[in-house]
Structure formats: C-alpha cells, structure tokens
Design an enzyme around this catalytic site. Structure first.
Site, PDB file in Angstrom:
ATOM      1  N   ASP A  85       0.892  -1.184  -0.003  1.00  0.00           N
ATOM      2  CA  ASP A  85       0.012  -0.153   0.041  1.00  0.00           C
ATOM      3  C   ASP A  85       0.958   1.160   0.228  1.00  0.00           C
ATOM      4  O   ASP A  85       1.796   1.359   0.256  1.00  0.00           O
ATOM      5  CB  ASP A  85      -0.938   0.107   1.139  1.00  0.00           C
ATOM      6  CG  ASP A  85      -0.077  -0.036   2.536  1.00  0.00           C
ATOM      7  OD1 ASP A  85       0.697  -1.050   2.491  1.00  0.00           O
ATOM      8  OD2 ASP A  85      -0.778   0.744   3.538  1.00  0.00           O
ATOM      9  N   GLU A 148      -0.107  -0.781   5.922  1.00  0.00           N
ATOM     10  CA  GLU A 148       1.270  -0.375   6.704  1.00  0.00           C
ATOM     11  C   GLU A 148       0.840   1.105   6.906  1.00  0.00           C
ATOM     12  O   GLU A 148       1.193   1.550   8.049  1.00  0.00           O
ATOM     13  CB  GLU A 148       2.158  -0.587   6.031  1.00  0.00           C
ATOM     14  CG  GLU A 148       3.344  -0.602   6.955  1.00  0.00           C
ATOM     15  CD  GLU A 148       4.267   0.744   6.682  1.00  0.00           C
ATOM     16  OE1 GLU A 148       5.104   0.917   7.895  1.00  0.00           O
ATOM     17  OE2 GLU A 148       3.866   1.581   6.041  1.00  0.00           O
TER      18      GLU A 148
END
Length: 469
Positions: A85, A148
C-alpha cells in the site's frame, strides 16, 4: 558465489515486475467485503502473489488483507515483511505517479521507495535462491501487507492465523540495520463547543491533511467575510512575511484561503512545512468569530510549534532513541460538524504513554476538547549485539564502505510486529529520502545493490545457518 553478478542477470526482469507493481494505485480506499482496505491494495497484494505462483513458490492470502510467498521446508521460519500500500500521491509531481518512468537510471513512481521497490528486491532474492535450487535449511516467507500506511489491519489479521517467524527483517527503512523503533500513537483532539459563530469574519470550514503520518502540504479555510479586500491584503502580507505561497479565491458568498507547504514523513515533522499550522497561524492574528477563536486558542496553547510533545507534557528523551516527535497530520473544522486535530506522536523507550494521555485528557477538558480514537504501538527494541543484527550488518558492509552503526528511528516498520525483527534497508547512506513526497524515486543501481545484499544475507541465514548459536 558472486551474488552481485547473479543479481545483474535478473535486472531487466526485476524492473519489469516492479513497474507492474508501481502501476497499481494502491492507496487505501473504500472498504468492501472482499477488499477490506480497498481495491487498490488488494490488487497489489494479488499481483505479488501471482509473481510467487509464476515462479513456483507457495502462496497464501489471508482475509484479502495480507498474504505470503514461501520457499523451503523445515520447522524454523525466517520472515521478510514488506507492504504494497502507498500514501496518496499528492501534488507537485513532474510525471504521473502511477506510470513509472526511468530517467537517468532513476525510477520515479509513488511507492518505489516506500515500499514496493524494496519488497520486489527482497522477493527477487528469494526467487534467485529458488531458481538456483539452493538447498535451504529452513523456510523463508515474504509476508506482504496492505495497510501499513494506515491502521495495520493487515498484520493484525495475518498473525491471528499464521505463525510468528523466529527471526526476520522489514525492507522498509535504511541500512545498515535499525534495531529499535519509537512507540507510535495517533489520537484525535476533538473540539466540542456550543458557542455561536458571529462577527465580520466567520470560519465555516478548515481542511488540512489526509494522513496522520504525513506532514500536510496544503490547507484551506473557507470564510464568510464582510470586507474581502481587507482580508486579502492581510493574507498577502502574511504570506510574504512567512515566506509562504498561497491562494485567495473569491466565491459567490465566501472566500477560500489556501496555504501551500511541504510534505514529509510524520516521524520527521520538521523536515516538512505544515500548511495547516501555518494557515491557523494567520487565522489567529485576525478578528475571527468567537467559536473559531476558541478552536484557535486551543491550537495556540497545545498545537502551535509543538514538535517535541512539550505542550502535551510528553517530551521525553532516550539515549539511543532520541526525543518525542509530534506531527499534527490532520486538522478539520466545521461550523456545523466535527472539528478536531489529528495527532501522530512518536515516543522513545521509558515514557509511560498511557499515563501521559490520561493526564492530557483531563487537562484539555477545560478547553472543550475530548481525546478520542487513541491507538498505541509500543516501542520495539532488539539488542544491538544480537546475532541477527550482526549478520545483517556484516553482509551490508561487504558491499558498502560505511562505518555507521546499527541505530534506532522514529518511524515505524513491520519489524515491530516480529518478536525478533529489525528493519534492513533499502536506503543507503547517501540515498535521497523521498518517501511520502512528490517525485518519489529510487536509483536502479540501489535496487540492484539492495537485492544483492538481501540475497547474500538470506544465503547466510538459510544455507549457512548464521543465526544458529
């Protein structure tokens, strides 16, 4: 074995696979039943797992939030934790952030440095071991997360169902080795007031920031004002005095004040220019309505220039980890809705955060502020002289002339979810840190070198059993 020569044979294919990953806009999006943090992060996860399947390794997906690619057999497990991400692209790019380009042997794209480039480097270290059919004495997993940059729902979900590696590293920071990370907290300071807004200048809305862990690069205040020309003169003078850029936009019934700052990672707030804090600084010096004045008074007492936690009574220093840092990553004010400051605070070993936040909660009640949505990841620390730190440091120094000792940081990596985990690259001592910034970049030779270092480190650990005492 000449690890560098082997990696160079894979360079073109590695760049091709990396470009495919970088082309996916994997910013956290709308939660769906089959994509808990949005379609983009899930697509990036499935892309990585497809590489593992293509190359003959075992793969598994967990709750569409995380997954792993596994190589080898045996009881012991070594983990590599990367994430796919990314934070929003923001503005100021010279190229399309999701159409990766290579110029002068440098790759430009959102996520190339944080953390798609390093994740691909680690993957290729595993792929090469697999292709060479090197007999491994334990298993290795590349564990891939998708959240994250936000709430770490991915690692929470993964380790509820999957085993904890004996040792591991996260390729999401700097070389040589990061063996400690500060505690990371986020919380909202919510403004609760029934004061009416009236006067010549009324603040309707204020918007700054998208993520707690990013320094906001822009801020906008929507204002109803009787004398727009006078306000513009004051605003222009403020921008000139503070050496800032901004815009003054007249609407039909209101005006928008916009300030431009500079984005940076939330762990290093002073490396950016917080546009939200600067625009509030201007609003504080003009005659504004009483409700907004209360909001600004709290800003003035607790938020303005609070980069070390002193105004929260959370300033603390540790010999190795350094000092507390504070980033006010989100600011929202709505005349008819929720108004709050979204704070990202990082603290070293030794500070009792729970006691400190409880004390702050009681103190700010007098300012009509409530502390809400508190999250806390405690500090993470691995002994500097541990076998893991030693073998990783020695491998790095086989390729780079660098006397830097293993160190600690204010950032947070997946290393903190491992019982015996550290952060390991992929930035070098002279690397330009462009994480969370426009024109994020990674030199091709650094990608190749990081892959080489990961390959040799895995060979030592998985083949030569360097961690067996």
């Amino acid at each position: 074995m000449d690890f560098n020569e082997i990696v160079n044979q894979y360079k073109d294919k590695m760049l091709e696979d990396l470009k495919g990953l970088l082309s996916i806009e994997s910013v956290r999006g709308e939660s769906k039943q089959d994509a808990p943090v949005g379609d983009g992060p899930k697509e990036a996860l499935m892309y990585m797992l497809s590489l593992g399947e293509r190359d003959g390794m075992d793969t598994k997906v967990v709750d569409n939030l995380a997954g792993h690619i596994e190589l080898g057999s045996g009881e012991d497990l070594f983990g590599i934790l990367g994430h796919v991400d990314v934070v929003p692209a923001g503005t100021g790019w010279d190229t399309d952030p999701y159409e990766p380009v290579i110029k002068d042997d440098v790759i430009y794209a959102r996520g190339v440095q944080d953390d798609k480039g390093p994740t691909i480097a680690a993957y290729y270290a595993m792929k090469i071991l697999n292709d060479l059919e090197v007999p491994l004495k334990q298993r290795v997993r590349l564990i891939i997360g998708t959240d994250e940059e936000s709430d770490w729902l991915c690692t929470d979900a993964y380790f509820k169902k999957e085993e904890m590696p004996n040792f591991g590293f996260a390729p999401d920071a700097e070389f040589p080795v990061i063996h400690g990370e500060k505690g990371i907290t986020s919380f909202d300071l919510v403004f609760e007031s029934d004061t009416k807004a009236y006067g010549d200048v009324v603040l309707n809305k204020f918007t700054s920031g998208e993520r707690y862990n990013m320094v906001p690069e822009s801020a906008t205040a929507n204002i109803t004002v009787d004398d727009a020309d006078k306000l513009k003169q004051s605003f222009d003078a403020f921008l000139e005095e503070m050496k800032l850029t901004g815009d003054f936009i007249k609407n039909e019934d209101t005006v928008d004040l916009i300030v431009h700052g500079k984005s940076a990672h939330g762990s290093t707030p002073l490396e950016g220019k917080n546009a939200g804090l600067e625009l509030l600084r201007f609003l504080k010096i003009i005659s504004i309505d009483q409700r907004a004045f209360e909001f600004l008074s709290f800003y003035d007492h607790y938020i303005r220039d609070n980069f070390d936690g002193q105004q929260f009574k959370m300033d603390f220093k540790h010999e190795e980890m350094g000092e507390t840092s504070v980033n006010t990553g989100i600011i929202r004010y709505d005349l008819n809705g929720k108004s709050y400051f979204g704070v990202n605070l990082r603290y070293p070993l030794g500070m009792d955060f729970k006691a400190a936040i409880d004390k702050l909660s009681k103190e700010v009640e007098a300012h009509k502020i409530a502390v809400e949505n508190v999250s806390d990841q405690v500090p993470h620390y691995v002994e500097k002289n541990s076998p893991l730190v030693k073998v990783l440091t020695d491998t790095y120094k086989n390729y780079v002339e660098d006397d830097t000792e293993p160190f600690t940081i204010g950032g947070g990596t997946y290393a903190r979810v491992l019982e015996n985990g550290v952060a390991y690259g992929a930035m070098f001592k002279n690397t330009k840190d462009t994480m969370h910034q426009a024109n994020e970049q990674m030199p091709v030779d650094e990608l190749v070198l990081a892959t080489t270092i990961y390959l040799e480190a895995l060979y030592k650990i998985l083949v030569e059993e360097a961690l067996v005492e």
